[in-house]
Structure formats: C-alpha cells, structure tokens
Design a protein around this motif. Sequence first.
Motif, mmCIF file in Angstrom:
data_model
loop_
_atom_site.group_PDB
_atom_site.id
_atom_site.type_symbol
_atom_site.label_atom_id
_atom_site.label_comp_id
_atom_site.label_asym_id
_atom_site.label_seq_id
_atom_site.Cartn_x
_atom_site.Cartn_y
_atom_site.Cartn_z
ATOM 1 N N CYS A 113 0.819 -1.236 0.029
ATOM 2 C CA CYS A 113 0.013 0.026 -0.023
ATOM 3 C C CYS A 113 0.873 1.117 -0.050
ATOM 4 C CB CYS A 113 -0.871 -0.009 1.353
ATOM 5 S SG CYS A 113 -2.185 1.315 1.207
ATOM 6 N N GLY A 114 1.853 1.131 0.997
ATOM 7 C CA GLY A 114 3.010 2.360 0.753
ATOM 8 C C GLY A 114 3.554 2.576 -0.681
ATOM 9 N N LEU A 115 3.631 1.468 -1.270
ATOM 10 C CA LEU A 115 4.168 1.645 -2.568
ATOM 11 C C LEU A 115 3.261 2.305 -3.625
ATOM 12 C CD1 LEU A 115 6.719 0.664 -4.160
ATOM 13 C CD2 LEU A 115 5.461 -1.542 -4.994
ATOM 14 N N ALA A 116 2.053 2.021 -3.441
ATOM 15 C CA ALA A 116 0.931 2.647 -4.201
ATOM 16 C C ALA A 116 0.745 4.237 -3.720
ATOM 17 C CB ALA A 116 -0.339 2.064 -3.893
ATOM 18 N N VAL A 117 0.856 4.512 -2.574
ATOM 19 C CA VAL A 117 0.645 5.823 -2.108
ATOM 20 C C VAL A 117 2.064 6.651 -2.535
ATOM 21 C CG1 VAL A 117 0.904 7.213 0.031
ATOM 22 C CG2 VAL A 117 -0.379 5.257 -0.056
ATOM 23 N N ALA A 118 3.141 5.915 -2.840
ATOM 24 C CA ALA A 118 4.321 6.758 -3.462
ATOM 25 C C ALA A 118 4.233 6.912 -4.620
ATOM 26 C CB ALA A 118 5.454 5.895 -2.997
ATOM 27 N N CYS A 119 3.186 6.627 -5.407
ATOM 28 C CA CYS A 119 3.171 6.957 -6.818
ATOM 29 C C CYS A 119 2.418 8.379 -7.008
ATOM 30 C CB CYS A 119 2.420 5.772 -7.468
ATOM 31 S SG CYS A 119 3.435 4.234 -7.654
ATOM 32 N N ASP A 120 2.453 8.912 -8.263
ATOM 33 C CA ASP A 120 1.607 10.157 -8.285
ATOM 34 C C ASP A 120 0.144 10.013 -8.279
ATOM 35 O OD1 ASP A 120 3.979 11.992 -8.952
ATOM 36 O OD2 ASP A 120 4.246 10.449 -10.589
ATOM 37 N N PHE A 121 -0.234 8.871 -8.928
ATOM 38 C CA PHE A 121 -1.762 8.324 -8.850
ATOM 39 C C PHE A 121 -1.926 6.796 -8.536
ATOM 40 C CE2 PHE A 121 -0.931 11.766 -12.088
ATOM 41 C CZ PHE A 121 -1.638 12.566 -11.807
ATOM 42 N N ALA A 122 -3.116 6.559 -8.052
ATOM 43 C CA ALA A 122 -3.231 5.294 -7.674
ATOM 44 C C ALA A 122 -4.806 5.059 -8.059
ATOM 45 C CB ALA A 122 -3.176 4.851 -6.306
ATOM 46 N N ILE A 123 -5.058 3.965 -8.962
ATOM 47 C CA ILE A 123 -6.268 3.556 -9.432
ATOM 48 C C ILE A 123 -6.560 2.138 -9.124
ATOM 49 C CG2 ILE A 123 -8.010 3.608 -11.356
ATOM 50 C CD1 ILE A 123 -6.254 5.752 -12.880
ATOM 51 N N ALA A 124 -7.581 2.059 -8.206
ATOM 52 C CA ALA A 124 -7.889 0.665 -7.770
ATOM 53 C C ALA A 124 -9.100 -0.072 -8.371
ATOM 54 C CB ALA A 124 -7.955 0.556 -6.577
ATOM 55 N N ALA A 125 -8.959 -1.457 -8.781
ATOM 56 C CA ALA A 125 -10.096 -2.347 -9.229
ATOM 57 C C ALA A 125 -11.149 -2.064 -7.952
ATOM 58 C CB ALA A 125 -9.631 -3.520 -9.396
ATOM 59 N N ALA A 126 -12.437 -2.176 -8.162
ATOM 60 C CA ALA A 126 -13.289 -2.402 -7.153
ATOM 61 C C ALA A 126 -13.234 -3.690 -6.378
ATOM 62 C CB ALA A 126 -14.957 -2.209 -7.695
ATOM 63 N N GLY A 127 -13.302 -3.722 -5.240
ATOM 64 C CA GLY A 127 -13.266 -5.094 -4.290
ATOM 65 C C GLY A 127 -11.799 -5.149 -3.887
ATOM 66 N N SER A 128 -10.685 -4.215 -4.267
ATOM 67 C CA SER A 128 -9.527 -4.160 -3.597
ATOM 68 C C SER A 128 -9.451 -3.614 -2.068
ATOM 69 C CB SER A 128 -8.531 -3.084 -4.452
ATOM 70 O OG SER A 128 -8.578 -3.578 -5.620
ATOM 71 N N LYS A 129 -8.791 -4.372 -1.302
ATOM 72 C CA LYS A 129 -8.530 -3.768 -0.061
ATOM 73 C C LYS A 129 -6.995 -3.149 0.121
ATOM 74 C CE LYS A 129 -11.903 -6.470 2.016
ATOM 75 N NZ LYS A 129 -12.391 -7.440 3.464
ATOM 76 N N LEU A 130 -7.001 -2.123 1.070
ATOM 77 C CA LEU A 130 -5.959 -1.445 1.351
ATOM 78 C C LEU A 130 -5.610 -1.399 2.777
ATOM 79 C CD1 LEU A 130 -7.458 -0.114 -1.336
ATOM 80 C CD2 LEU A 130 -5.215 1.142 -1.564
ATOM 81 N N GLY A 131 -4.595 -1.304 3.278
ATOM 82 C CA GLY A 131 -4.173 -0.882 4.613
ATOM 83 C C GLY A 131 -2.847 -1.105 4.911
ATOM 84 N N PHE A 132 -2.622 -0.612 6.343
ATOM 85 C CA PHE A 132 -1.192 -0.989 6.998
ATOM 86 C C PHE A 132 -1.218 -1.884 8.153
ATOM 87 C CE2 PHE A 132 -1.705 3.217 4.519
ATOM 88 C CZ PHE A 132 -0.588 2.922 3.601
ATOM 89 N N THR A 133 -0.999 -3.109 7.815
ATOM 90 C CA THR A 133 -1.369 -4.023 9.091
ATOM 91 C C THR A 133 -0.131 -4.363 9.706
ATOM 92 O OG1 THR A 133 -0.968 -5.664 7.490
ATOM 93 C CG2 THR A 133 -3.352 -5.149 7.619
ATOM 94 N N GLU A 134 0.898 -3.510 9.574
ATOM 95 C CA GLU A 134 2.142 -3.933 10.339
ATOM 96 C C GLU A 134 2.166 -3.986 11.851
ATOM 97 O OE1 GLU A 134 3.508 -1.596 6.823
ATOM 98 O OE2 GLU A 134 1.962 -1.574 8.105
ATOM 99 N N VAL A 135 1.272 -3.023 12.747
ATOM 100 C CA VAL A 135 1.150 -3.019 14.134
ATOM 101 C C VAL A 135 0.318 -4.193 14.464
ATOM 102 C CG1 VAL A 135 1.418 -0.692 14.296
ATOM 103 C CG2 VAL A 135 -0.869 -1.583 13.680
ATOM 104 N N ARG A 136 -0.270 -5.111 13.826
ATOM 105 C CA ARG A 136 -0.973 -6.237 13.934
ATOM 106 C C ARG A 136 -0.185 -7.562 13.874
ATOM 107 N NH1 ARG A 136 -7.377 -6.035 13.015
ATOM 108 N NH2 ARG A 136 -7.854 -3.955 13.337
ATOM 109 N N ILE A 137 1.095 -7.246 13.686
ATOM 110 C CA ILE A 137 2.054 -8.473 13.577
ATOM 111 C C ILE A 137 3.374 -7.823 14.314
ATOM 112 C CG2 ILE A 137 1.266 -9.382 11.361
ATOM 113 C CD1 ILE A 137 3.651 -8.535 10.201
ATOM 114 N N GLY A 138 3.164 -7.040 15.252
ATOM 115 C CA GLY A 138 4.257 -6.347 15.924
ATOM 116 C C GLY A 138 5.322 -5.682 15.181
#
Length: 262
Positions: A113-138
């Motif tokens: 998700c960070g990689l997508a955010v680092a781009c100028d534009f991000a266009i997603a297909a419906a049904g895609s999920k995004l997020g930063f789950t790092e803290v949930r695995i420590g």
Amino acid sequence: MELVHVQIEGPVATLTLNRPEKRNALSGALVTALRQKLTAVADHAEVRVVVLTGAGKVFSAGADLAELARLQTATTEENLADSERLAALFRQLAYYPKPVIARLNGHAIAGGCGLAVACDFAIAAAGSKLGFTEVRIGFVPAIVATFVLRRVGETVARDLLLRGRLIEAEEAVRLGLIHQVVPGEALDATVQALARELATETSPSAVAMTRRLLADLPGLSLDAALAYATRVNALARGTADCKAGIRAFLEKQDPPWRKPGD
C-alpha cells in the motif's frame, strides 16, 4: 522468471511485480529488481509515463514475511542494509523524472500500500482492500509512514497506521489515500486514458521539475519553500519546453510533446 516484467508501448512503460505465487511480496530481490527496472526506464527517452502493477490477483501484500523471519537472526547492520534498500526504492519513486501510476489490480497491503501511495496516482479495481497491517504483527510501518503522512495528513495517518485495519478501495478514495476506484473491467481503460493524457498533454521537463518540487516542499518552512519555489519558477522559464510551449500557444499550434495523431 523476471521478478519485474517491463512492457513498453509507445510512451507508456508498464512495470509488473511478478511474484504472484507470493502475492507480489516485497522481497529484497524484488525491491532490487524494481529499482533496476525503474532506472532503465528513466533513461528510455521515448517513455513519458510509468504504470506500476502486480501479476495475478494482488497488487502487493507488502514485506516478504518469510524473509523478515530469517532476518530476525541477522545483525543490526544487516537489517539496516535491508531497510535502506527499501527506503532507496521509495526515494527513487519520490524523485523519479516521469509520472508514475499505480494500477491496483487487487489488494495493496502494508508496504504494498505504501508503494501505491508513493506513486503520483493510484487507481484501484473495485473489491480491492488497502491498509497498513504492520502493527497487527508487531512490526512498524516506518518507511511508508513518511509518504502516508504527506498524502493524508496526521489525523487519517494515525487512524490507518495505529489501528492497522484494512479498508475498501472506496473508503481509501474518500480518505485521499488513492485517487480513484473503478470496476475491474474498466481498470485498464481508465489507467490507459490517464497515461495517454500525461504523455501527450504535459511537458516532460515541466512534469519532472514539478515532481521534484512536490517532493521537496513539504519539509521546508514557508520562507524556505517560497525561496525554493522562486528559483524553480525562474529556472523553468529558461527551459526549452517552456519556450516552445509559450511559442506554440501564442501561434495557436500544438506544442512539440503532442505528436501528430494524438
């Protein structure tokens, strides 16, 4: 098998993360390959726009957890070298001379998700999920936090980074994390239309200078930002593209970057 596949069609280069069996997880080898491909494409004079996407049904699931597990027995210096490799990729995207569109063909999670955010534009297909789950695995979303804060501000960044929740692409658009969500069958046409617009309606040198301006301004004080912007303004006036663009406008002609037939 190439870890990153490159396809060039006219002014558009598509770079595809090619580890579908690992959900395009960002291993050290994949990060290195992507950096190398980006460098090669940057030197390709005919390429005006880069599209970044993933093979299979997922854009990227983030860090390769099996590789991270192995690195738990590595030295601090070895872990730092691995982190610096990833940071170098994100810095390369921030200062890349050509606009980059993230084509999110599926989920974009954690570093993906960070990689997508680092781009100028991000266009997603419906049904895609995004997020930063790092803290949930420590783990800590350290490198991506730099770009998330710039994109959405502190309030939204705290919600996403501290909770580690996954969100639907539609919510990601509402939060300003990505730019657009479209039905899966419309993803290619939408991305291609934006790529064509960037490739034919904008000046290569002006886009490169504007991208660098956008990368540098957020970290400056108001006075420093204005001084920096003033220098860029003055330098832009002397570029060949600016001179040609103004001349074409006054003469009611197409600028040189708009090829016949566009």
